[in-house]
Every structure is written in structure tokens, then in C-alpha cells.
Design a protein around this motif. Structure first.
Motif, PDB file in Angstrom:
ATOM      1  N   LEU A  56      -5.203   1.473   2.473  1.00 35.57           N
ATOM      2  CA  LEU A  56      -4.172   1.178   1.488  1.00 35.57           C
ATOM      3  C   LEU A  56      -3.653  -0.251   1.640  1.00 35.57           C
ATOM      4  O   LEU A  56      -3.444  -0.967   0.658  1.00 35.57           O
ATOM      5  CB  LEU A  56      -3.026   2.177   1.616  1.00 35.57           C
ATOM      6  N   GLY A  59      -6.135  -2.640   0.306  1.00 40.94           N
ATOM      7  CA  GLY A  59      -6.193  -2.558  -1.151  1.00 40.94           C
ATOM      8  C   GLY A  59      -5.039  -3.268  -1.827  1.00 40.94           C
ATOM      9  O   GLY A  59      -5.213  -3.958  -2.829  1.00 40.94           O
ATOM     10  N   VAL A  60      -3.825  -3.100  -1.287  1.00 38.50           N
ATOM     11  CA  VAL A  60      -2.639  -3.736  -1.873  1.00 38.50           C
ATOM     12  C   VAL A  60      -2.711  -5.250  -1.741  1.00 38.50           C
ATOM     13  O   VAL A  60      -2.407  -5.999  -2.672  1.00 38.50           O
ATOM     14  CB  VAL A  60      -1.348  -3.198  -1.212  1.00 38.50           C
ATOM     15  N   GLY A  72     -11.511   3.142   3.004  1.00 34.92           N
ATOM     16  CA  GLY A  72     -11.057   4.247   2.167  1.00 34.92           C
ATOM     17  C   GLY A  72     -12.044   5.397   2.158  1.00 34.92           C
ATOM     18  O   GLY A  72     -11.655   6.573   2.232  1.00 34.92           O
ATOM     19  N   GLY A  88      -3.988  10.679  -0.536  1.00 35.34           N
ATOM     20  CA  GLY A  88      -3.495   9.823  -1.618  1.00 35.34           C
ATOM     21  C   GLY A  88      -3.593   8.344  -1.279  1.00 35.34           C
ATOM     22  O   GLY A  88      -3.972   7.511  -2.110  1.00 35.34           O
ATOM     23  N   MET A  89      -3.265   8.007  -0.015  1.00 36.63           N
ATOM     24  CA  MET A  89      -3.351   6.603   0.403  1.00 36.63           C
ATOM     25  C   MET A  89      -4.802   6.139   0.433  1.00 36.63           C
ATOM     26  O   MET A  89      -5.113   4.996   0.066  1.00 36.63           O
ATOM     27  CB  MET A  89      -2.703   6.441   1.784  1.00 36.63           C
ATOM     28  N   VAL A  91      -7.315   7.287  -1.431  1.00 36.58           N
ATOM     29  CA  VAL A  91      -7.776   7.130  -2.815  1.00 36.58           C
ATOM     30  C   VAL A  91      -7.223   5.835  -3.420  1.00 36.58           C
ATOM     31  O   VAL A  91      -7.931   5.085  -4.092  1.00 36.58           O
ATOM     32  CB  VAL A  91      -7.360   8.348  -3.656  1.00 36.58           C
ATOM     33  N   ALA A  92      -5.921   5.552  -3.178  1.00 37.15           N
ATOM     34  CA  ALA A  92      -5.322   4.324  -3.688  1.00 37.15           C
ATOM     35  C   ALA A  92      -5.998   3.097  -3.095  1.00 37.15           C
ATOM     36  O   ALA A  92      -6.246   2.102  -3.785  1.00 37.15           O
ATOM     37  CB  ALA A  92      -3.826   4.305  -3.376  1.00 37.15           C
ATOM     38  N   GLY A  93      -6.332   3.163  -1.799  1.00 33.93           N
ATOM     39  CA  GLY A  93      -7.020   2.051  -1.158  1.00 33.93           C
ATOM     40  C   GLY A  93      -8.384   1.800  -1.766  1.00 33.93           C
ATOM     41  O   GLY A  93      -8.778   0.654  -1.989  1.00 33.93           O
ATOM     42  N   THR A  95      -9.361   2.607  -4.843  1.00 35.42           N
ATOM     43  CA  THR A  95      -9.191   2.112  -6.217  1.00 35.42           C
ATOM     44  C   THR A  95      -8.826   0.637  -6.239  1.00 35.42           C
ATOM     45  O   THR A  95      -9.426  -0.171  -6.960  1.00 35.42           O
ATOM     46  CB  THR A  95      -8.113   2.928  -6.937  1.00 35.42           C
ATOM     47  N   LEU A  96      -7.808   0.259  -5.468  1.00 33.89           N
ATOM     48  CA  LEU A  96      -7.362  -1.133  -5.444  1.00 33.89           C
ATOM     49  C   LEU A  96      -8.436  -2.057  -4.888  1.00 33.89           C
ATOM     50  O   LEU A  96      -8.622  -3.178  -5.377  1.00 33.89           O
ATOM     51  CB  LEU A  96      -6.075  -1.250  -4.630  1.00 33.89           C
TER      52      LEU A  96
END
Length: 387
Positions: A56, A59-60, A72, A88-89, A91-93, A95-96
Motif C-alpha cells: 500500500l 502504491g500511494v 501486493g 484491502g490494503m 488490493v489497493a497497493g 491497483t495503485l
């Protein structure tokens, strides 16, 4: 969705399936108080997967997106196998990081990460020229002659360097080159000024037209328009909006200026000539166009319901235009060059510029003709001729 119930533990049951009360401090039948971690007791919370947190973060920050993407995927596999939290973290990582990797790929293909990032940073800022829209007033470091991508939007009532009066879309998908953009800005910006400043008499003499064209770098970022700007030619700031169109004029002012513009457009098409000559074919054709424009102007002036204070000045103006229309018609029908120039002079004299001023005063419009109109010797310009 299927609902699965949890069976009660073995032992005597009371009504409703409840267990008999048990008070450990009262002695038998139990061995004393205890707490069990099992199917029917509280469980310790699952640990958060550390790799998911790292994914995450990468990714951010959009830094080393390939690393964030790999972390991720690893986190998702570990979470499934170990029963840990943090899906969730992860998946967000993923995606970003995927988005960041795509942006880096585009940047490398179109000219390098540094150029892309600089364009993204400057274009996203609120003080960028790319953020300006029609009607915006702004200040800029160095004024209009030395302005950069920085342009701070300010209220038009405050002092400012420029006012955007049009945005001209640049055709095509490839960068056209500086020369083409200069030509586009010079042609289209002047064409569109009259739509933003319908009352040309209200435009101060010291105001000039500027434009900001896309650079090759901003083009890669998506800059596809030329910003047309009004500003003082001496480089000093001014206050107050120069706009005079349907957003600032009342219905009577708008009707008058729309009628006047019909003649102004025709007069702008006057054939270029340094001296009188024997070939007046182009001049005769132009005189016929002016005659048609005056005819249309008279129709528009008669069709509008003018306020009481403007009715008499408008009637006088219409009568003067009827005489001018006849004069322009005679000029258009004259073949002999010497006779033509006499007829054209009569057509100019058939319109009294002071009648335009009278109507303008009655409608609350500017009453001082532009300076360039007063300097013409052979014939009045559009400002004097307009009605």
C-alpha cells in the motif's frame, strides 16, 4: 447466501437452549473459574500482513511501482494461506502500483519521466495557465511579456495582468510546431475579440491582444488550446473586466451592438489598395456588400422595441442609413473609376457619426470613438460608420 448455525455445547438443556447458570465462587460442581479459547469462546484477532502494508505504501507514493505490484501479489497469497488481515490494503497497493506503472511507461515512451512529471505537476496546480478559462483575470510573474506557466487567478475587480477572452482549440494530434501555433494565435484571437468585446468603443486604446500557445512539453501533457488574452501594451496592470457581451449587456444594448456588427463586418472587407486605380471591380463588389449590410442593419433596428429615450435617436439613425444605403447602391452600380470614387465618398458622407453617439448615449454605451477611427483621412473606420 446460506446461513449456518452453531450448535450448543453438550450438557443439560433448559427452555430455549440456554445453559444452567454457573457461579464458580459457590464451589462444586466445577473446578473453579476459567476462560476457554475454543469454538464457543473469544478468539485472538488475526495479525495484519506486513507485506500488504508495504504494498500500500509503495502504491500511494507511486515510487518503484513494479515493486509495489509484486508486494501486493505476494501479500494476497500469504493472506489466503495464513488467514491474516490486510486484503484491502494489498488490493489497493496492486491497483495503485498498476496505475503508476502505466504512467511511467507512457512517460518513458513520450519523452522521459522528468518532462512528464513536470508537466503533470504544473498542469495540476491551480496557478497554472492550463487552469484558466474564458473570462478569468490573472496575474503572472514578469507580466504578459515574460509570463510562464504560473498564472494566479484573481477577481477582475483587482489589479491584474491579463484577461482571457477566448480559448482556441488546436486541431490534430501531433504537435504542430511553434510557427503554426503563432499563426493560429494571431488569426483566431483577433477574430474572436469582437465576440467578447462587442462594444469596440469601450476598449481602451492601450489594450492589446496577447496569446499563450502550448509548448512541446505541455502538448505531451494534453494542452491543446491557445489562450487569447487582453492586456495593457505598456506592461502595467489594470482593474475591471473588459467584457461586453450577452453576460454584461442589457437587451437594448445587445440589440444595438448586434445590428452595428453587421455593418462592421462588411466594412472590414474593404479591398486593400494603396492608391486610387482604374480597376474598381473589387471595390464595386464590396460596395454592394456594404449596401446589403446596411439594409440588414435597418431591418434589425426597426424590428427592436427600443426604450423611450432611445426611440427618437434610433429613428434619426435609420433615416440616415436609408440615405447611406442608396448611396452605396449607386457606388456599386458605377463602372467608370472616377465616378465610382465620387459615389463612394458620397456614401461615406451620407452617414453622420454623431448620430451613432446620440444613440449610444441614450443606451448607456461608450460615446468616444476609438483613436484609430479619428486618424483615418480618406474614410471613417468601422467605429465611425457603425450605428
Amino acid at each position: 447466501m446460506r446461513v449456518v448455525s452453531i450448535p450448543p455445547p453438550a450438557g443439560p438443556q433448559f427452555e430455549g437452549g440456554a445453559q444452567p447458570p454457573h457461579f464458580p465462587h459457590q464451589g462444586p460442581p466445577g473446578p473453579g473459574p476459567y476462560f476457554a479459547y475454543g469454538p464457543y469462546g473469544p478468539r485472538p484477532p488475526a495479525a495484519v500482513n506486513g507485506v500488504a502494508i508495504a504494498a500500500l505504501v509503495f502504491g500511494v507514493l507511486c515510487f518503484l511501482p513494479a515493486v509495489g505490484l509484486v508486494l501486493g501479489v505476494i501479500a494476497l497469497l500469504q493472506i489466503r494461506r495464513r488467514g491474516e488481515r490486510g486484503k484491502g490494503m494489498a488490493v489497493a497497493g496492486v491497483t495503485l502500483s498498476s496505475l503508476g506503472l502505466a504512467l511511467w511507461t507512457v512517460a518513458l515512451v513520450t519523452g522521459g519521466v522528468a518532462a512528464f512529471w513536470e508537466g503533470f505537476r504544473d498542469g495540476a496546480r491551480s496557478d497554472s495557465v492550463l487552469s484558466l478559462r474564458k473570462g478569468d483575470c490573472f496575474t503572472s510573474p514578469g507580466g504578459l511579456e515574460g509570463w510562464t506557466v504560473k498564472a494566479l487567478k484573481v477577481p477582475c475587480t483587482d489589479e491584474h495582468d491579463g484577461e482571457v477572452f477566448a480559448l482556441v482549440a488546436v486541431p490534430g494530434s501531433d504537435f504542430p510546431g511553434d510557427d503554426s501555433l503563432v499563426e493560429l494565435g494571431e488569426d483566431r484571437c483577433y477574430e474572436r475579440r469582437s465576440a467578447y468585446v462587442m462594444d469596440g468603443w469601450s476598449l481602451p486604446e492601450e489594450i492589446g491582444v496577447y496569446y499563450f500557445a502550448p509548448s512541446e512539453q505541455s502538448w505531451r501533457f494534453g494542452d491543446r488550446s491557445v489562450a487569447c488574452v487582453l492586456g495593457r501594451e505598456d506592461g502595467t496592470r489594470f482593474s475591471g473586466s473588459l467584457r461586453s457581451d450577452a453576460t454584461t449587456l442589457d437587451a437594448h444594448q445587445l440589440a444595438y451592438l448586434e445590428a452595428a456588427e453587421v455593418l462592421n463586418v462588411a466594412l472590414d472587407e474593404v479591398p486593400a489598395s494603396d492608391s486610387f486605380d482604374d480597376d474598381v471591380s473589387d471595390d464595386r463588389e464590396w460596395a454592394a456588400q456594404v449596401e446589403e449590410a446596411v439594409t440588414e442593419q435597418v431591418r434589425l433596428l426597426r424590428a427592436h422595441a427600443w426604450p423611450v429615450q432611445a426611440r427618437e435617436p434610433v429613428d434619426e439613425l435609420v433615416a440616415d442609413l436609408v440615405a447611406a444605403r442608396l448611396a452605396w447602391g449607386r457606388a456599386a452600380g458605377t463602372v467608370d473609376p472616377d465616378a465610382y470614387w465620387i459615389r463612394e465618398e458620397e456614401a461615406w458622407e451620407a452617414t453622420d457619426p454623431s448620430l451613432s453617439i446620440t444613440v449610444r448615449e441614450a443606451l448607456g454605451l461608450a460615446t468616444s470613438p476609438p483613436a484609430y477611427d479619428e486618424e483615418v483621412e480618406r474614410e471613417p473606420e468601422a467605429g465611425e460608420m457603425e450605428v
